[in-house]
Design a protein around this motif. Structure first.
Motif, PDB file in Angstrom:
ATOM      1  N   PRO A   4       0.810  -1.234   0.000  1.00 11.41           N
ATOM      2  CA  PRO A   4       0.000   0.000   0.000  1.00 11.41           C
ATOM      3  C   PRO A   4       0.842   1.284   0.000  1.00 11.41           C
ATOM      4  CG  PRO A   4      -0.928  -1.576   1.543  1.00 11.41           C
ATOM      5  CD  PRO A   4       0.405  -2.130   1.089  1.00 11.41           C
ATOM      6  N   ASP A   5       1.986   1.267   0.671  1.00  9.63           N
ATOM      7  CA  ASP A   5       2.862   2.447   0.657  1.00  9.63           C
ATOM      8  C   ASP A   5       3.385   2.717  -0.750  1.00  9.63           C
ATOM      9  OD1 ASP A   5       2.584   2.682   3.426  1.00  9.63           O
ATOM     10  OD2 ASP A   5       4.425   1.565   3.829  1.00  9.63           O
ATOM     11  N   ILE A   6       3.820   1.672  -1.414  1.00 11.43           N
ATOM     12  CA  ILE A   6       4.355   1.804  -2.772  1.00 11.43           C
ATOM     13  C   ILE A   6       3.243   2.235  -3.721  1.00 11.43           C
ATOM     14  CG2 ILE A   6       5.506   0.596  -4.676  1.00 11.43           C
ATOM     15  CD1 ILE A   6       7.270   1.145  -2.159  1.00 11.43           C
ATOM     16  N   TRP A   7       2.056   1.648  -3.566  1.00 13.54           N
ATOM     17  CA  TRP A   7       0.913   2.013  -4.407  1.00 13.54           C
ATOM     18  C   TRP A   7       0.580   3.492  -4.243  1.00 13.54           C
ATOM     19  CZ3 TRP A   7      -1.935   2.163  -8.357  1.00 13.54           C
ATOM     20  CH2 TRP A   7      -3.212   2.716  -8.352  1.00 13.54           C
ATOM     21  N   ALA A   8       0.610   4.016  -3.035  1.00 13.03           N
ATOM     22  CA  ALA A   8       0.287   5.422  -2.801  1.00 13.03           C
ATOM     23  C   ALA A   8       1.260   6.344  -3.543  1.00 13.03           C
ATOM     24  CB  ALA A   8       0.308   5.726  -1.306  1.00 13.03           C
ATOM     25  N   LYS A  50      13.014   2.131  -1.454  1.00 12.86           N
ATOM     26  CA  LYS A  50      11.588   2.418  -1.629  1.00 12.86           C
ATOM     27  C   LYS A  50      11.313   3.145  -2.946  1.00 12.86           C
ATOM     28  CE  LYS A  50       9.572   5.653   0.818  1.00 12.86           C
ATOM     29  NZ  LYS A  50       8.902   6.390   1.895  1.00 12.86           N
ATOM     30  N   LEU A  51      12.026   4.219  -3.212  1.00 12.83           N
ATOM     31  CA  LEU A  51      11.768   4.978  -4.439  1.00 12.83           C
ATOM     32  C   LEU A  51      12.278   4.255  -5.680  1.00 12.83           C
ATOM     33  CD1 LEU A  51      12.374   8.608  -3.158  1.00 12.83           C
ATOM     34  CD2 LEU A  51      10.209   7.383  -3.440  1.00 12.83           C
ATOM     35  N   VAL A  52      13.304   3.441  -5.521  1.00 10.48           N
ATOM     36  CA  VAL A  52      13.769   2.606  -6.632  1.00 10.48           C
ATOM     37  C   VAL A  52      12.682   1.582  -6.958  1.00 10.48           C
ATOM     38  CG1 VAL A  52      15.501   0.904  -7.345  1.00 10.48           C
ATOM     39  CG2 VAL A  52      16.207   2.962  -6.095  1.00 10.48           C
ATOM     40  N   TRP A  53      12.074   1.011  -5.922  1.00  9.49           N
ATOM     41  CA  TRP A  53      10.975   0.050  -6.099  1.00  9.49           C
ATOM     42  C   TRP A  53       9.830   0.707  -6.866  1.00  9.49           C
ATOM     43  CZ3 TRP A  53       8.371  -2.565  -1.224  1.00  9.49           C
ATOM     44  CH2 TRP A  53       7.515  -3.586  -1.623  1.00  9.49           C
ATOM     45  N   VAL A  54       9.493   1.933  -6.515  1.00  8.82           N
ATOM     46  CA  VAL A  54       8.433   2.674  -7.197  1.00  8.82           C
ATOM     47  C   VAL A  54       8.804   2.870  -8.668  1.00  8.82           C
ATOM     48  CG1 VAL A  54       7.315   4.945  -7.372  1.00  8.82           C
ATOM     49  CG2 VAL A  54       7.581   3.863  -5.133  1.00  8.82           C
ATOM     50  N   SER A  55      10.004   3.357  -8.924  1.00  9.25           N
ATOM     51  CA  SER A  55      10.437   3.622 -10.300  1.00  9.25           C
ATOM     52  C   SER A  55      10.485   2.350 -11.134  1.00  9.25           C
ATOM     53  CB  SER A  55      11.810   4.289 -10.300  1.00  9.25           C
ATOM     54  OG  SER A  55      11.743   5.553  -9.690  1.00  9.25           O
ATOM     55  N   MET A  56      10.973   1.269 -10.549  1.00 13.12           N
ATOM     56  CA  MET A  56      11.040  -0.004 -11.260  1.00 13.12           C
ATOM     57  C   MET A  56       9.643  -0.490 -11.631  1.00 13.12           C
ATOM     58  SD  MET A  56      14.020  -1.967  -9.089  1.00 13.12           S
ATOM     59  CE  MET A  56      13.937  -3.499 -10.036  1.00 13.12           C
ATOM     60  N   THR A  57       8.714  -0.346 -10.699  1.00  9.87           N
ATOM     61  CA  THR A  57       7.343  -0.786 -10.960  1.00  9.87           C
ATOM     62  C   THR A  57       6.717   0.030 -12.077  1.00  9.87           C
ATOM     63  OG1 THR A  57       7.101  -1.455  -8.639  1.00  9.87           O
ATOM     64  CG2 THR A  57       5.073  -1.160  -9.909  1.00  9.87           C
ATOM     65  N   VAL A 109      14.915  -4.907 -13.837  1.00 10.97           N
ATOM     66  CA  VAL A 109      15.821  -5.251 -12.735  1.00 10.97           C
ATOM     67  C   VAL A 109      17.268  -5.000 -13.149  1.00 10.97           C
ATOM     68  CG1 VAL A 109      16.712  -7.140 -11.306  1.00 10.97           C
ATOM     69  CG2 VAL A 109      14.246  -6.877 -11.619  1.00 10.97           C
ATOM     70  N   LEU A 110      17.637  -5.435 -14.339  1.00 12.18           N
ATOM     71  CA  LEU A 110      19.013  -5.239 -14.796  1.00 12.18           C
ATOM     72  C   LEU A 110      19.346  -3.762 -14.978  1.00 12.18           C
ATOM     73  CD1 LEU A 110      19.437  -8.194 -17.297  1.00 12.18           C
ATOM     74  CD2 LEU A 110      20.363  -7.979 -14.985  1.00 12.18           C
ATOM     75  N   ASN A 111      18.366  -2.970 -15.397  1.00 12.39           N
ATOM     76  CA  ASN A 111      18.597  -1.542 -15.576  1.00 12.39           C
ATOM     77  C   ASN A 111      18.872  -0.842 -14.242  1.00 12.39           C
ATOM     78  OD1 ASN A 111      18.682   0.743 -17.386  1.00 12.39           O
ATOM     79  ND2 ASN A 111      16.819   1.419 -16.366  1.00 12.39           N
ATOM     80  N   TYR A 112      18.318  -1.342 -13.164  1.00 15.20           N
ATOM     81  CA  TYR A 112      18.479  -0.729 -11.850  1.00 15.20           C
ATOM     82  C   TYR A 112      19.536  -1.413 -10.994  1.00 15.20           C
ATOM     83  CZ  TYR A 112      14.450   2.292 -12.514  1.00 15.20           C
ATOM     84  OH  TYR A 112      13.597   3.265 -12.971  1.00 15.20           O
ATOM     85  N   ARG A 113      20.332  -2.278 -11.581  1.00 17.63           N
ATOM     86  CA  ARG A 113      21.294  -3.025 -10.784  1.00 17.63           C
ATOM     87  C   ARG A 113      22.303  -2.131 -10.077  1.00 17.63           C
ATOM     88  NH1 ARG A 113      22.931  -5.203 -16.038  1.00 17.63           N
ATOM     89  NH2 ARG A 113      24.667  -3.924 -16.718  1.00 17.63           N
ATOM     90  N   VAL A 114      22.595  -0.963 -10.623  1.00 17.42           N
ATOM     91  CA  VAL A 114      23.513  -0.039  -9.949  1.00 17.42           C
ATOM     92  C   VAL A 114      22.935   0.366  -8.592  1.00 17.42           C
ATOM     93  CG1 VAL A 114      24.537   2.269 -10.058  1.00 17.42           C
ATOM     94  CG2 VAL A 114      24.542   0.805 -12.071  1.00 17.42           C
ATOM     95  N   ASP A 115      21.641   0.635  -8.555  1.00 14.92           N
ATOM     96  CA  ASP A 115      20.980   0.979  -7.290  1.00 14.92           C
ATOM     97  C   ASP A 115      20.859  -0.233  -6.373  1.00 14.92           C
ATOM     98  OD1 ASP A 115      20.361   3.746  -7.994  1.00 14.92           O
ATOM     99  OD2 ASP A 115      18.920   2.886  -9.404  1.00 14.92           O
ATOM    100  N   LEU A 116      20.589  -1.388  -6.946  1.00 12.09           N
ATOM    101  CA  LEU A 116      20.360  -2.598  -6.158  1.00 12.09           C
ATOM    102  C   LEU A 116      21.652  -3.188  -5.595  1.00 12.09           C
ATOM    103  CD1 LEU A 116      17.767  -4.366  -8.482  1.00 12.09           C
ATOM    104  CD2 LEU A 116      17.289  -3.017  -6.433  1.00 12.09           C
ATOM    105  N   ASN A 117      22.755  -3.055  -6.308  1.00 22.28           N
ATOM    106  CA  ASN A 117      24.010  -3.679  -5.874  1.00 22.28           C
ATOM    107  C   ASN A 117      24.459  -3.208  -4.499  1.00 22.28           C
ATOM    108  OD1 ASN A 117      24.253  -5.339  -8.082  1.00 22.28           O
ATOM    109  ND2 ASN A 117      25.655  -3.988  -9.173  1.00 22.28           N
ATOM    110  N   ARG A 118      24.157  -1.996  -4.145  1.00 23.67           N
ATOM    111  CA  ARG A 118      24.538  -1.466  -2.827  1.00 23.67           C
ATOM    112  C   ARG A 118      23.916  -2.288  -1.692  1.00 23.67           C
ATOM    113  NH1 ARG A 118      22.776   4.280  -0.391  1.00 23.67           N
ATOM    114  NH2 ARG A 118      23.928   4.120   1.546  1.00 23.67           N
ATOM    115  N   TYR A 119      22.759  -2.873  -1.943  1.00 29.49           N
ATOM    116  CA  TYR A 119      22.027  -3.634  -0.928  1.00 29.49           C
ATOM    117  C   TYR A 119      22.174  -5.138  -1.102  1.00 29.49           C
ATOM    118  CZ  TYR A 119      19.913   0.856   0.048  1.00 29.49           C
ATOM    119  OH  TYR A 119      19.726   2.174   0.381  1.00 29.49           O
ATOM    120  N   ARG A 120      22.926  -5.558  -2.082  1.00 26.62           N
ATOM    121  CA  ARG A 120      23.045  -6.979  -2.408  1.00 26.62           C
ATOM    122  C   ARG A 120      23.893  -7.687  -1.364  1.00 26.62           C
ATOM    123  NH1 ARG A 120      24.302  -9.305  -8.456  1.00 26.62           N
ATOM    124  NH2 ARG A 120      23.162 -11.241  -8.106  1.00 26.62           N
TER     125      ARG A 120
END
Length: 124
Positions: A4-8, A50-57, A109-120
């Protein structure tokens, strides 16, 4: 942080006036959330993503559902959407909805891997 947070945030960013698309969007939100957790080897999506999740969606929906008016209006009609080395253009309205979920979500997912790698996390 949950669906619901992401949807908002998505609703706000896309300027959606009602919740008509909520059931469809929540399926994308959950899928992208699962892909983030899988890619990062974590059990929950980190708050910093959170905002990466929004943008990816939003990117996945724009690619996978280009004929939904509310989504198409935010991307611009007739534009080519490019993620990494993958690009797609909206089909005509009579062509129906496309169904390229797996490939479009993988590309996102592959396009955002730069953002995701920090948390991997490493798996042992």
């Amino acid at each position: 942080m949950d669906v619901p947070d992401i949807w908002a945030i998505i609703k706000l960013r896309l300027g959606l006036k009602d919740d008509e698309l909520q059931p469809l969007m929540e399926t994308y939100i959950e899928e992208i959330g699962n892909r983030i957790m899988h890619y990062c080897s974590v059990s929950t999506v980190p708050p910093g993503l959170k905002l990466v999740w929004v943008s990816m969606t939003i990117d996945a929906v724009r690619i996978d559902q280009p004929n939904i008016d509310e989504v198409a209006d935010t991307a611009g009609r007739g534009e080519t959407i490019k993620i990494g080395d993958t690009s797609t253009s909206p089909s005509n309205a009579s062509g129906g909805l496309t169904n390229v979920s797996k490939s479009s979500i993988d590309a996102v997912v592959l396009n955002y891997r730069v953002d995701l790698n920090r948390y991997r996390r490493m798996r042992w």
